[in-house]
Scaffold this motif. Structure first.
Motif, mmCIF file in Angstrom:
data_model
loop_
_atom_site.group_PDB
_atom_site.id
_atom_site.type_symbol
_atom_site.label_atom_id
_atom_site.label_comp_id
_atom_site.label_asym_id
_atom_site.label_seq_id
_atom_site.Cartn_x
_atom_site.Cartn_y
_atom_site.Cartn_z
ATOM 1 N N ILE A 274 0.859 -1.188 0.000
ATOM 2 C CA ILE A 274 0.000 0.000 0.000
ATOM 3 C C ILE A 274 0.894 1.237 0.000
ATOM 4 O O ILE A 274 1.725 1.412 0.893
ATOM 5 C CB ILE A 274 -0.927 0.036 1.229
ATOM 6 N N MET A 275 0.714 2.087 -1.021
ATOM 7 C CA MET A 275 1.430 3.350 -1.078
ATOM 8 C C MET A 275 0.579 4.407 -0.375
ATOM 9 O O MET A 275 -0.434 4.850 -0.905
ATOM 10 C CB MET A 275 1.731 3.765 -2.522
ATOM 11 N N ALA A 276 0.993 4.777 0.833
ATOM 12 C CA ALA A 276 0.218 5.676 1.675
ATOM 13 C C ALA A 276 0.940 7.014 1.828
ATOM 14 O O ALA A 276 2.058 7.199 1.337
ATOM 15 C CB ALA A 276 -0.016 5.042 3.042
ATOM 16 N N THR A 277 0.291 7.935 2.526
ATOM 17 C CA THR A 277 0.888 9.231 2.814
ATOM 18 C C THR A 277 0.944 9.442 4.320
ATOM 19 O O THR A 277 0.385 8.655 5.099
ATOM 20 C CB THR A 277 0.071 10.354 2.160
ATOM 21 N N GLU A 278 1.616 10.508 4.720
ATOM 22 C CA GLU A 278 1.698 10.830 6.156
ATOM 23 C C GLU A 278 0.301 10.938 6.768
ATOM 24 O O GLU A 278 0.086 10.573 7.922
ATOM 25 C CB GLU A 278 2.439 12.159 6.360
ATOM 26 N N GLN A 279 -0.637 11.450 5.987
ATOM 27 C CA GLN A 279 -1.981 11.695 6.491
ATOM 28 C C GLN A 279 -2.816 10.421 6.624
ATOM 29 O O GLN A 279 -3.820 10.408 7.350
ATOM 30 C CB GLN A 279 -2.715 12.681 5.571
ATOM 31 N N THR A 280 -2.449 9.350 5.906
ATOM 32 C CA THR A 280 -3.330 8.176 5.845
ATOM 33 C C THR A 280 -2.707 6.884 6.353
ATOM 34 O O THR A 280 -3.417 5.888 6.524
ATOM 35 C CB THR A 280 -3.768 7.929 4.384
ATOM 36 N N CYS A 281 -1.417 6.867 6.599
ATOM 37 C CA CYS A 281 -0.733 5.596 6.850
ATOM 38 C C CYS A 281 -1.304 4.816 8.036
ATOM 39 O O CYS A 281 -1.328 3.575 8.030
ATOM 40 C CB CYS A 281 0.771 5.814 7.017
ATOM 41 N N LYS A 282 -1.778 5.517 9.049
ATOM 42 C CA LYS A 282 -2.277 4.822 10.244
ATOM 43 C C LYS A 282 -3.644 4.182 10.029
ATOM 44 O O LYS A 282 -4.113 3.411 10.865
ATOM 45 C CB LYS A 282 -2.326 5.792 11.420
ATOM 46 N N LYS A 283 -4.274 4.486 8.904
ATOM 47 C CA LYS A 283 -5.588 3.898 8.597
ATOM 48 C C LYS A 283 -5.462 2.460 8.101
ATOM 49 O O LYS A 283 -6.433 1.718 8.104
ATOM 50 C CB LYS A 283 -6.311 4.738 7.550
ATOM 51 N N TYR A 284 -4.263 2.085 7.659
ATOM 52 C CA TYR A 284 -4.077 0.755 7.083
ATOM 53 C C TYR A 284 -3.501 -0.196 8.128
ATOM 54 O O TYR A 284 -2.419 0.043 8.665
ATOM 55 C CB TYR A 284 -3.152 0.839 5.871
ATOM 56 N N GLN A 285 -4.233 -1.252 8.407
ATOM 57 C CA GLN A 285 -3.840 -2.202 9.443
ATOM 58 C C GLN A 285 -3.159 -3.443 8.872
ATOM 59 O O GLN A 285 -2.501 -4.180 9.597
ATOM 60 C CB GLN A 285 -5.068 -2.626 10.269
ATOM 61 N N LYS A 286 -3.338 -3.704 7.584
ATOM 62 C CA LYS A 286 -2.758 -4.897 6.967
ATOM 63 C C LYS A 286 -2.020 -4.516 5.691
ATOM 64 O O LYS A 286 -2.209 -3.426 5.151
ATOM 65 C CB LYS A 286 -3.869 -5.904 6.651
ATOM 66 N N GLY A 287 -1.180 -5.424 5.207
ATOM 67 C CA GLY A 287 -0.391 -5.174 4.013
ATOM 68 C C GLY A 287 0.933 -4.508 4.338
ATOM 69 O O GLY A 287 1.186 -4.103 5.479
ATOM 70 N N GLU A 288 1.787 -4.418 3.347
ATOM 71 C CA GLU A 288 3.081 -3.747 3.476
ATOM 72 C C GLU A 288 2.868 -2.267 3.169
ATOM 73 O O GLU A 288 2.760 -1.864 2.011
ATOM 74 C CB GLU A 288 4.093 -4.360 2.507
ATOM 75 N N VAL A 289 2.787 -1.455 4.201
ATOM 76 C CA VAL A 289 2.479 -0.034 4.042
ATOM 77 C C VAL A 289 3.776 0.776 3.967
ATOM 78 O O VAL A 289 4.622 0.676 4.851
ATOM 79 C CB VAL A 289 1.605 0.479 5.207
#
Length: 351
Positions: A274-289
């Motif tokens: 998962i390609m996330a941002t500073e604003q969203t990274c904590k929303k993802y609980q699974k996968g390689e973030v």
């Protein structure tokens, strides 16, 4: 054998740069840092040397190259004419991440231009690149220093991974500042036209010269049979080994959808990035973030984009889901590269 040297980006050892310049003058290949990405360079005026670039990268020969110069006056040797708008652009953005396309002079071998009568030229601001070109005293043809189709290299380790043993020298000059390739603007028409967005944005160009068009190909998948006037227009580029999907829409809905898609793929036994941002990274609980940057500072996303795509390769993921970004300012360059990396595979959520 590839010789690997490390240089101080602010105060490079001129003796080592002269060694690299001699390789170029002798018809060899040198990979070096620019402010955008690392390039694989050859003497533009030596067709046999330029041909080695295509072989080393596995690059199609109908994909034109950019000539890099170190002095303003050099431009006039390699093009037939320089319009007034181009002079203004030079004064505002050179040296820097801007490439301009002109009608070429006869001195430029056609292998650089895919047989067309136009040539792409830029003047890099990176001190190592600029000094190397200046000391060699020749124009240097230099596409990104990666295997064709793979994410562009923004660190020397990326170049070593792709091209060690394929080039004569790799110069390690640290991490590139911009992180996406130069903006390419066609100056041969009545109105300058952006063929590839980059660090010099549409808004910056409009401020300088008043008007610029964006080629529709920037926003969509190129048609079959396209004869590219600039690098990066035709072929699938910047791709990791994994399948990449961009999820577009309201950010809250996007993060929710990516979580659902991740769960679905994990249940199928797939490894998900998962390609996330500073604003969203904590929303993802699974996968390689992996955090690509800060949405409030999109230049950080541009700088890290290719590195993150390569990190997903290291992690061995099967599928990557990326949040979408805006198309204004440098966001246009980010989305252009991301869409090519994804092969234009998008999931668009209804507002």
């Amino acid at each position: 054998m590839t010789k690997i040297i490390k240089l101080d980006r602010e105060n490079p050892d001129v003796n080592l740069i002269d060694e690299a310049a001699k390789i170029l003058l002798d018809g060899g290949l040198v990979a070096f840092p620019t402010e955008t990405v690392y390039g694989i360079g050859a003497n533009s005026l030596n067709p046999d040397a330029v041909k080695k670039i295509f072989i080393a990268k596995g690059r199609p020969q109908d994909n034109p190259l950019i000539l890099h110069i170190a002095k303003f006056e050099d431009l006039y040797r390699y093009v037939k004419s320089v319009p007034k708008n181009a002079v203004i652009m030079m004064e505002n953005f050179w040296p820097g991440p801007l490439t301009m396309i002109f009608e070429k002079s006869d001195i430029v071998p056609s292998i650089n231009t895919a047989g067309m009568n136009t040539v792409a030229i830029r003047m890099p601001s990176n001190i190592i690149a600029h000094t190397l070109i200046e000391r060699a005293g020749i124009p240097v043809s230099a596409p990104s220093a990666n295997l064709s189709g793979k994410p562009s290299p923004t660190e020397a380790s990326h170049v070593i991974n792709d091209l060690n043993g394929r080039v004569d020298m790799i110069i390690d000059g640290g991490k590139c500042d911009v992180g996406v390739e130069s903006t390419v603007v066609d100056m041969t028409g009545e109105v300058p036209t952006i063929l590839r967005p980059g660090g010099i944005t549409k808004e910056m160009i409009i401020k300088a010269i008043g008007s610029v068009k964006v080629d529709p190909i920037v926003y969509k998948k190129p048609p079959n049979g396209l004869k590219p006037k600039a690098p990066g227009m035709k072929y699938k580029h910047y791709s990791p080994d994994a399948e990449v999907y961009i999820v577009k829409g309201n950010l809250h809905d996007v993060t929710k959808k990516i979580q659902e898609l991740t769960e679905f793929q994990l249940n199928k036994g797939k490894k998900v990035g998962i390609m996330a941002t500073e604003q969203t990274c904590k929303k993802y609980q699974k996968g390689e973030v992996i955090v690509v940057g800060d949405r409030e500072r999109p230049e950080t996303i541009a700088k890290n984009l290719f590195n993150v795509l390569r990190e997903f390769d290291k992690k061995g993921v099967d599928v990557v889901y990326s949040e979408g970004f805006g198309y204004d300012e440098i966001g246009l360059a980010i989305m252009n590269r991301l869409e090519k990396a994804a092969g234009y595979k998008e999931i668009i959520l209804k507002e």
